[in-house]
Scaffold this motif. Structure first.
Motif, PDB file in Angstrom:
ATOM      1  N   ASP A  28      37.918  36.981  46.631  1.00 50.16           N
ATOM      2  CA  ASP A  28      38.898  38.045  46.843  1.00 50.16           C
ATOM      3  C   ASP A  28      39.933  37.924  45.730  1.00 50.16           C
ATOM      4  N   TRP A  29      39.687  38.651  44.626  1.00 49.84           N
ATOM      5  CA  TRP A  29      40.503  38.445  43.433  1.00 49.84           C
ATOM      6  C   TRP A  29      41.943  38.906  43.616  1.00 49.84           C
ATOM      7  N   GLU A  30      42.206  39.810  44.527  1.00 47.40           N
ATOM      8  CA  GLU A  30      43.587  40.212  44.792  1.00 47.40           C
ATOM      9  C   GLU A  30      44.403  39.030  45.301  1.00 47.40           C
ATOM     10  N   LYS A  31      43.746  38.131  46.038  1.00 48.80           N
ATOM     11  CA  LYS A  31      44.418  36.924  46.512  1.00 48.80           C
ATOM     12  C   LYS A  31      44.302  35.787  45.501  1.00 48.80           C
ATOM     13  N   VAL A  46      42.110  37.353  35.266  1.00 48.34           N
ATOM     14  CA  VAL A  46      42.329  38.602  35.996  1.00 48.34           C
ATOM     15  C   VAL A  46      43.828  38.860  36.135  1.00 48.34           C
ATOM     16  N   GLN A  47      44.554  37.817  36.479  1.00 47.60           N
ATOM     17  CA  GLN A  47      46.005  37.934  36.673  1.00 47.60           C
ATOM     18  C   GLN A  47      46.704  38.347  35.376  1.00 47.60           C
ATOM     19  N   LYS A  75      38.901  42.297  34.123  1.00 49.54           N
ATOM     20  CA  LYS A  75      38.949  43.077  35.355  1.00 49.54           C
ATOM     21  C   LYS A  75      38.129  42.332  36.402  1.00 49.54           C
ATOM     22  N   ALA A  76      38.564  42.376  37.651  1.00 48.98           N
ATOM     23  CA  ALA A  76      37.850  41.675  38.721  1.00 48.98           C
ATOM     24  C   ALA A  76      36.388  42.100  38.744  1.00 48.98           C
TER      25      ALA A  76
END
Length: 487
Positions: free
Chosen positions: A41-44, A247-248, A253-254
């Motif tokens: 979960d790349w957003e996390k 990514v950050q 890109k994720a």
């Protein structure tokens, strides 16, 4: 999670047993019986700390530990690193980034795993209620020894024994090992190369007569080499963290493919990238970067592993290896235990083996391989400093040079395995400066020339007096170990 041997003749064991055993009793290496998958979960993950990502990864391998325990191990293991995030992403150009893994106490990537391994091992001893003292046998081409001695320094219920080649290690690596002052340390220079030392360690680890004598004294063998599953699992973490950081930073890109280039000797560091890929990390081509001891380059091209060749002492000594142990784990994944057992038997008896065409095709589909010699290494160090004002150590320079052979449309990550100050003589010479005979003076010269501060971890290293001066032939290591352990 259970672990099996790459040679198929040893029983399945728990993660705790695999950690403590080091080498499987049939001479094989432990691998997961079923590979875990990570929820990316790349957003996390892009905002997660190194410890948080490490907890997620290691919990999958060693589920006998709670997440809280693993978090505690990681927090304590890395508390003395000189960079808050533990590893650093350094932009090289628009398509390439360096992954700096040298911010630990001995300034090499080995700290990433060997600072953690003592916590895993001692906790495994406690959970299994074993009363024995672990004897950690370790062969080193330079960096593993210092990192292992630092990590296991005076750790309860452990003794750490390190064998290093008498010729080839840098003066700083030698100083790190010979000044190790822990009461549980034993360090020996061997009249041979790393492969000789590694072979001796593997033979000692499965020496049944020696094992029985040790059992009578409440001692048991383990290893801090990358044959230990704890080393490999810990190394998987930094590939996941690096991807999340890219990514950050908007460099990826994720879900986008990331190629990875690794300076490679014993094949552990790049195998960890392969394992991360098996767990679902979106990695593309993995590039095996070798120095003039290019046994792996030849193998990936031909399918023939030929260890019977001239051994070269190079400017990148941690890669001066002719028998890459962790390659066995990769071959097991591609071809199975029966094939691996036969190939390893051929290697032991004939110093060579040849894989089948099907397995070779699988290798070449996922890996690139090339090498560069010491002259190219020096040229790369000078080029990157001139163009980027950035210092490379010789091992990372090998990876940067080899990476040039494989242009890719994907973003590329090059693993940087050691501080340039650890190889000050080589770096100074590459930059056109005259290296002195005094290694401490070279640290200061490199600092002044590059306008970078000598890392605190080695600033006073050469004020310490060596306490380990023993030098032995390989044939004498067993007798010395018996005497050292009081057997």
């Amino acid at each position: 999670m259970k672990f099996q041997s790459t040679r198929g003749k040893a029983p399945l064991v728990s993660g705790l047993q695999a950690l403590m055993n080091g080498l499987a009793p049939d001479g094989g290496l432990y691998v997961p019986a079923v590979f875990p998958k990570l929820d990316f979960d790349w957003e996390k993950l892009k905002d997660a700390s190194y410890v948080a990502i490490g907890t997620q990864v290691l919990s999958l391998f060693f589920d006998e530990f709670s997440e809280a325990e693993i978090t505690n191990f990681l927090t304590e293991a890395y508390e003395n690193f000189d960079y808050p995030q533990k590893v650093k992403i350094q932009e090289l150009d628009s398509r390439k980034d360096l992954l700096e893994l040298f911010h630990g106490p001995t300034l090499a990537f080995k700290d990433m795993a060997l600072s953690l391994l003592p916590y895993l091992l001692t906790a495994a001893i406690q959970k299994t209620q074993h009363k024995e003292t672990l004897v950690i046998l370790t062969a080193t081409s330079g960096d593993t020894g210092g990192a292992a001695l630092n990590g296991f320094n005076n750790v309860a219920q452990t003794k750490i024994v390190v064998y290093y080649p008498s010729v080839g290690v840098s003066k700083l690596q030698r100083q790190q090992m010979t000044t190790a002052s822990g009461k549980n340390t034993h360090v020996v220079a061997v009249t041979g190369n790393f492969d000789d030392a590694q072979k001796a360690v593997k033979q000692l680890l499965i020496d049944q007569e020696l094992i029985q004598r040790m059992q009578a004294r409440s001692l048991r063998f383990s290893s801090a080499n990358s044959i230990n599953i704890g080393r490999l699992a810990a190394q998987v973490v930094y590939y996941v963290y690096a991807y999340a950081q890219l990514v950050q930073k908007g460099r990826l890109k994720a879900g986008q493919t990331l190629d990875v280039t690794v300076p490679t000797g014993n094949f552990g560091d790049i195998l960890a990238a392969y394992w991360a890929k098996k767990m679902g990390l979106p990695l593309g081509k993995l590039t095996v970067a070798s120095n003039a001891n290019h046994v792996l380059t030849d193998f990936f091209a031909s399918g023939i592993y030929q260890a019977d060749r001239d051994f070269k002492v190079t400017s990148s000594p941690a890669m001066d290896i002719l028998v890459s142990s962790n390659l066995e784990r990769l071959l097991f994944d591609l071809a199975g235990a029966d094939s691996v057992a036969g190939w390893m038997k051929d290697l032991a008896e004939k110093q060579t083996y040849e894989i089948d065409d099907k397995t070779l095709a699988k290798l070449q589909k996922q890996f690139n391989a090339a090498f560069c010699d010491s002259a190219q290494t020096s040229q790369t160090i000078k080029k990157i400093f001139t163009e980027n004002n950035y210092l490379l150590d010789p091992h990372t320079a090998v990876a940067v040079a080899v990476n040039e052979n494989f242009p890719s449309p994907d973003q590329q990550l090059i693993v940087s395995t050691a501080s340039p100050f650890k190889f000050a003589e080589t770096v100074l010479t590459a930059l056109g400066q005259t290296a002195a005979a005094d290694p401490e003076l070279n640290l200061n010269k490199l600092s002044q020339f590059s306008k970078q501060t000598v890392p605190a971890a080695i600033a006073d290293l050469f004020t310490k007096k060596p306490v380990h001066a023993q030098k032995l032939a390989i044939k004498d290591l067993r007798a010395d170990l018996i005497e050292t352990l009081g057997l």
